[in-house]
Motif scaffolding. Structure first.
Motif, mmCIF file in Angstrom:
data_model
loop_
_atom_site.group_PDB
_atom_site.id
_atom_site.type_symbol
_atom_site.label_atom_id
_atom_site.label_comp_id
_atom_site.label_asym_id
_atom_site.label_seq_id
_atom_site.Cartn_x
_atom_site.Cartn_y
_atom_site.Cartn_z
ATOM 1 N N UNK B 610 53.608 2.274 41.526
ATOM 2 C CA UNK B 610 53.157 1.155 40.698
ATOM 3 C C UNK B 610 53.025 -0.128 41.505
ATOM 4 N N UNK B 611 52.571 0.034 42.738
ATOM 5 C CA UNK B 611 52.313 -1.147 43.552
ATOM 6 C C UNK B 611 53.537 -1.710 44.227
ATOM 7 N N UNK B 612 54.693 -1.052 44.068
ATOM 8 C CA UNK B 612 55.877 -1.538 44.776
ATOM 9 C C UNK B 612 56.462 -0.412 45.608
ATOM 10 N N UNK B 613 56.886 -0.761 46.809
ATOM 11 C CA UNK B 613 57.452 0.289 47.645
ATOM 12 C C UNK B 613 58.164 -0.273 48.852
ATOM 13 N N UNK B 614 58.891 0.616 49.525
ATOM 14 C CA UNK B 614 59.636 0.249 50.717
ATOM 15 C C UNK B 614 59.298 1.253 51.801
ATOM 16 N N UNK B 615 59.194 0.763 53.029
ATOM 17 C CA UNK B 615 58.950 1.657 54.155
ATOM 18 C C UNK B 615 59.911 1.324 55.270
ATOM 19 N N UNK B 616 60.151 2.323 56.110
ATOM 20 C CA UNK B 616 61.048 2.069 57.228
ATOM 21 C C UNK B 616 60.477 2.627 58.514
ATOM 22 N N UNK B 617 60.983 2.110 59.613
ATOM 23 C CA UNK B 617 60.606 2.590 60.937
ATOM 24 C C UNK B 617 61.701 2.194 61.905
ATOM 25 N N UNK B 618 61.761 2.936 63.012
ATOM 26 C CA UNK B 618 62.824 2.683 63.979
ATOM 27 C C UNK B 618 62.275 2.941 65.378
ATOM 28 N N UNK B 619 62.754 2.176 66.337
ATOM 29 C CA UNK B 619 62.324 2.406 67.716
ATOM 30 C C UNK B 619 63.325 1.824 68.692
ATOM 31 N N UNK B 620 63.401 2.471 69.828
ATOM 32 C CA UNK B 620 64.125 1.896 70.965
ATOM 33 C C UNK B 620 63.065 1.325 71.887
ATOM 34 N N UNK B 621 63.167 0.052 72.190
ATOM 35 C CA UNK B 621 62.273 -0.526 73.185
ATOM 36 C C UNK B 621 63.003 -1.628 73.929
ATOM 37 N N UNK B 622 62.646 -1.811 75.180
ATOM 38 C CA UNK B 622 63.270 -2.834 76.021
ATOM 39 C C UNK B 622 64.802 -2.688 76.001
ATOM 40 N N UNK B 623 65.245 -1.439 75.906
ATOM 41 C CA UNK B 623 66.657 -1.011 75.890
ATOM 42 C C UNK B 623 67.428 -1.479 74.654
ATOM 43 N N UNK B 624 66.729 -1.981 73.653
ATOM 44 C CA UNK B 624 67.376 -2.339 72.394
ATOM 45 C C UNK B 624 66.899 -1.380 71.296
ATOM 46 N N UNK B 625 67.690 -1.312 70.257
ATOM 47 C CA UNK B 625 67.416 -0.392 69.148
ATOM 48 C C UNK B 625 67.162 -1.224 67.902
ATOM 49 N N UNK B 626 66.017 -1.024 67.269
ATOM 50 C CA UNK B 626 65.686 -1.828 66.089
ATOM 51 C C UNK B 626 65.166 -0.942 64.973
ATOM 52 N N UNK B 627 65.656 -1.188 63.771
ATOM 53 C CA UNK B 627 65.078 -0.565 62.583
ATOM 54 C C UNK B 627 64.564 -1.674 61.676
#
Ligand code: FES
Ligand code: FES
Lengths: 166, 756
Positions: B610-627
């Motif tokens: 209904x037009x609302x939602x959540x998405x996620x992603x994760x990556x290690x780059x430049x030796x840091x970890x971010x989600x």
């Protein structure tokens, strides 16, 4: 052609072409470098100044159009850098590279002069002409609210910047 | 909580801080200063009585000078590195003056790029502070006839607790300066519990100047007798002047001269692009004169560049086998097994850096020497580039670094400094070159356009048993080697080869793509397209399996462990230039940021549909970890609103958490902006965008309502923070759009899909 300009309460006479934008008069002729160049076509707000208190884009304001209007630049916003917005900007550590921030503050100051208690929507509308490539917008909203007293330090804010450490 | 500060105290401090060397260098430049600055070994730190390293010196009056050799473009590095040294020194911060280094190899690497300033110089700055502290303690201990180990330090004083004696640092400097400099291995560094500055929030050094309009950026630099230049460059890369009529330009009031600049010899490197410069008494006159130039160009072969057809060329390239850059198991056998496969191809267009301060530089070249003032990420590259352009020794080039109004990788390529240097030499006077926004957007070192193809063989639970990853993009190598078509190890090692998933059969291939415009690194570099593609694809696999994307991601990552790089086919992984022993690939840390982000964002109760939602992603780059977790609301008109972004980073030891939060907030805004409407296209070899009306970057109305940043507390080695926050934001956004609408976005920008 000579023009007499009132900049931050001081009178300057400059001999420049009529179509020279105020931005370049301020920066190159008067050596007031706080007002920034970002686009030259009223797209980014980096050059925002006040003409008689109204926000204007100096990059598209020919010097001949200024007349006797009082020009206020970031250097003249407050005598000692303590305009409530400057203080709020400081409290919220708004700037990253800082390049856009003079324009942001000048736009925000014009907003508060007209709308002392702005909502988020008021802020977005007034600030939509000011680009920040570093992405400091959430803190800009926060700092404007803080300066306006629409939030007080310690209140939960309409826009909250969460403390990240446990 | 909103932080409040004691502002009145800040203004007391301002008086002490107001006269940085930077301000002196750029604003006035009296002759004496200039001569002094030209010689190496002439910072205030060098001139201090006690200065065992090039980074820090202290005088008998107690005043401490700390040199920042990295460039300030908004990350806070000019404040953060000195904090590290000041902490190990146990200095009183109000006694510290920060100086900006000129380009000089004695500082080590100065290329402020790759999110590595803290990573590479944390230890050097600890040593710079600790060595002086140790010498001051030894001097005090000798005076008091006590053992150095019985002394402590605090706030600019050495203290002997047992006898109640104390001595201010300044009073010990003279005696300490006669002592041997301790070896790093003999020093005891502070423990985490003893830190006073590291890990605390501190206003950036230049904050007051920025807020009052006194901060000096490159575009603000001014030297006596300077003229202004605006340059009309060949509209197609490698083009040359066929004919020039400058008569009308010369007639414009304020115009003093018109000069042509030499074309570059391939490869273009950081050379000036050539063209015609209008020299004038001020910027406006130069711009007006430039409009009157009559130039016809010989465009050369790059006039054939059409991004529209190039897009298809990239899609074709990734549909065919490429150069194998990582392999484990047997992907072909799995593909031949007849099991179900899922495949998708993703596309990200060119982008321009569009720093708010366009490129600008002042050069003063005389008597075979060049002095440059510029907003550059790498002043040593300015030395190299100007030395090559003028044919003078590298040591004869002095580069003063101003503040940078944004960098993002653009300002590590100092072609604009070369232009100013060539013109100053030719004119025999100081010259300031200012780029217009149009110049900036048309003559960028563009972020590469890319196509990425993923294909997976699906096994139990929708889990891939084999995975083929291919990408094609004009490589950054094309800037350094004419005709290069394959990505470097660093590009494929940013999210193509180093997929963290526990899949037994995996092969990554890089497919050829020639460059027709200048290509350069842009914040997060190849991670932007590789992470967008991979994190979208994982979301597609989860959807195909009917599984929760979070649970599916965690399953695919496998148990917490250090990735066995050799077994993963990554024996040669470049690992952002650092050793894999010091900076292992830690699946546990990757899982943790994802889990924390999901929890903080309220993933389990998320809106779906209904037009609302959540998405996620994760990556290690430049030796840091971010989600990243992004929440969206998509209107029936296609309007995309982002109420909230959650960013969780594990960057190991963090020096300045408040600036890390700022970087992660900014990355959220930039990621959303990149995804929304921004794209650089070319037709006839000419860039079609020119200013912010057609190269659309995020405004306040595009920004998330809220960005929640969380930093994982960690004692691990410091990782990068300037770039890692960006890559996962974009796929988290498009995955959220999928959750909200069922529409899968495989090509950016969103505006192409009626979304914005
Ligand atoms: S420089 Fe005036 S609005 Fe951008
Ligand atoms: S703070 Fe860098 S552009 Fe706004």
């Amino acid at each position: 052609m000579p023009y007499t300009l009132n900049v931050n309460g001081q009178t300057h006479t400059v001999d420049v072409p009529a179509d020279m934008p105020l931005l370049w008069v301020l920066r190159d002729v008067l050596d007031l470098k706080g007002t920034k160049f970002g686009c030259g076509m009223a797209q980014c707000g980096a050059c925002t100044i006040h003409l008689d208190g109204e926000p204007a884009r100096a990059c598209v304001t020919p010097v001949a159009a200024v007349g006797s209007a009082r020009i206020t630049t970031i250097e003249g916003l407050s005598p000692d850098g303590t305009h409530p917005l400057q203080v709020a900007w400081m409290n919220n550590d708004v700037p990253q590279c800082g390049y856009c921030q003079a324009g942001q503050i000048m736009s925000a100051a014009a907003l508060l002069a007209k709308t002392p208690q702005p909502t988020d929507a008021d802020i977005d509308a007034a600030m939509a002409g000011n680009i920040c490539r570093c992405g400091t917008y959430m803190r800009i909203r926060q700092a404007i609210h803080e300066a306006a007293g629409t939030i007080r330090a310690g209140d939960s804010a309409p826009v909250q910047i969460t403390e990240a450490r446990d | 909580m909103i932080r409040t500060r004691n502002v009145s105290r800040r203004f007391v401090l301002k008086g002490i801080f107001a006269t940085g060397a930077l301000v002196v260098a750029a604003r006035v430049v009296p002759g004496a200063f200039r001569l002094a600055a030209q010689a190496a070994g002439q910072t205030n730190a060098d001139r201090s009585l006690l200065h065992p390293t090039v980074y820090l010196g202290i005088n008998p009056d107690g005043r401490v000078f700390i040199v920042t050799h990295r460039s300030e473009m908004g990350t806070g590095i000019r404040t953060a590195l000195p904090m590290v040294a000041a902490d190990e020194l146990d200095a009183d911060w109000s006694q510290v003056t920060i100086e900006q280094a000129i380009g000089d190899e004695r500082y080590g690497d100065q290329n402020t790029d790759g999110s590595k300033s803290i990573r590479d110089f944390y230890d050097a700055f600890r040593y710079a502070g600790a060595s002086v502290r140790s010498m001051l303690v030894s001097a005090a201990a000798a005076q008091w006839g006590v053992a150095p180990e019985s002394c402590t330090t605090a706030a600019h004083e050495v203290i002997h607790e047992a006898s109640g004696r104390r001595a201010g640092y300044g009073s010990l400097v003279e005696a300490a300066s006669k002592l041997p400099v301790p070896r790093p291995e003999d020093l005891r560094f502070k423990t985490r519990q003893q830190w006073k500055y590291i890990g605390t929030d501190r206003p950036i050094y230049d904050l007051d100047d920025i807020l009052t309009g006194r901060a000096i950026y490159g575009i603000d630099a001014r030297v006596d007798g300077m003229v202004y230049a605006s340059i009309e460059r060949p509209p197609v890369l490698g083009g040359t002047i066929r004919s020039l009529d400058d008569a009308a330009a010369r007639r414009v009031a304020g115009v003093e001269d018109v000069r042509t600049l030499p074309s570059f010899t391939p490869p273009h490197l950081f050379q000036a692009l050539g063209g015609v410069a209008v020299i004038a008494r001020n910027t406006w006159a130069a711009l007006q004169g430039r409009r009157q130039l009559q130039i016809t160009w010989d465009d050369g072969p790059n006039a054939a560049y059409e991004t529209e057809s190039y897009r298809q060329q990239l899609f074709d390239a990734v549909s065919r086998p490429g150069k194998v850059v990582c392999t484990r198991g047997d992907v072909d056998a799995a593909l031949a097994s007849g099991s179900r496969t899922i495949e998708a191809t993703y596309y990200v267009p060119h982008h321009a850096h569009a720093t708010m301060e366009p490129p600008a530089a002042v050069a003063d070249v005389r008597d075979g020497r060049a002095e440059i003032w510029a907003p550059v990420q790498n002043p040593q590259a300015v030395q190299d580039t100007v030395s090559a352009a003028l044919g003078i020794p590298r040591g004869n080039v002095v580069c003063h670094v101003t503040l940078l109004g944004g960098g993002f990788g653009r300002k590590s390529k100092p072609d604009f400094a070369a232009e100013a240097a060539i013109l100053s030499r030719d004119l025999g006077r100081p010259v300031k070159v200012v780029w217009t926004r149009e110049d900036d957007i048309r003559f960028d070192y563009f972020h590469a356009v890319a196509a990425v193809h993923h294909k997976a063989v699906i096994g139990d639970g929708g889990r891939p048993t084999a995975w083929l990853a291919r990408s094609a993009f004009p490589p950054i190598a094309s800037t350094f080697t004419a005709g290069a078509e394959y990505g470097g190890d660093f590009e494929v090692g940013m999210g193509l080869t180093d997929l963290p998933y526990d899949v037994p059969n995996f092969r990554a291939e890089n497919c050829p793509a020639p460059a027709h415009v200048r290509i350069g690194w842009f914040r997060s570099v190849a991670n932007i397209y590789h992470v967008f593609a991979a994190q979208s694809f994982v979301d597609e696999l989860a959807a195909a399996a009917g599984r929760d994307p979070l649970e599916f991601q965690l399953d695919l990552l496998g148990p917490p462990r250090l990735l066995d790089l050799k077994a993963a086919g990554l024996a040669d992984f470049w690992n952002y230039g650092v050793s894999s022993e010091t900076y292992p690939y830690d699946i546990g840390r990757l899982r943790r940021v994802l889990e924390v982000a999901a929890e903080r964002a309220g993933w389990s109760g998320r809106p779906q549909g209904n037009g609302r939602g959540m998405g996620l992603a994760v990556a290690r780059s430049f030796t840091a970890y971010v989600a990243s977790v992004v929440e969206v609301e998509v209107g029936t008109d296609g309007a995309v609103r982002v109420p909230r972004v959650t960013q969780v980073i594990d960057a190991g030891t963090v020096v300045h958490p408040e600036r890390v939060r700022a970087q992660l907030e900014g990355a959220a805004v930039m990621g959303i902006g990149l995804a929304r409407s921004a794209e650089i296209t070319a037709a006839g070899g000419r860039i079609q965008q020119s200013n912010f009306h057609d190269f659309v970057i995020a405004r306040i109305t595009d920004a998330p309502t809220q960005v929640d940043v969380h930093i994982i507390e960690s004692d691990e080695k410091p990782g990068g923070v300037g770039e890692p926050g960006l890559p996962p934001v974009i796929p988290a956004l498009t995955n959220a759009i999928y959750a909200a609408t069922g529409r899968r976005i495989r090509e950016l920008p969103l505006s192409k899909h009626g979304l914005a």
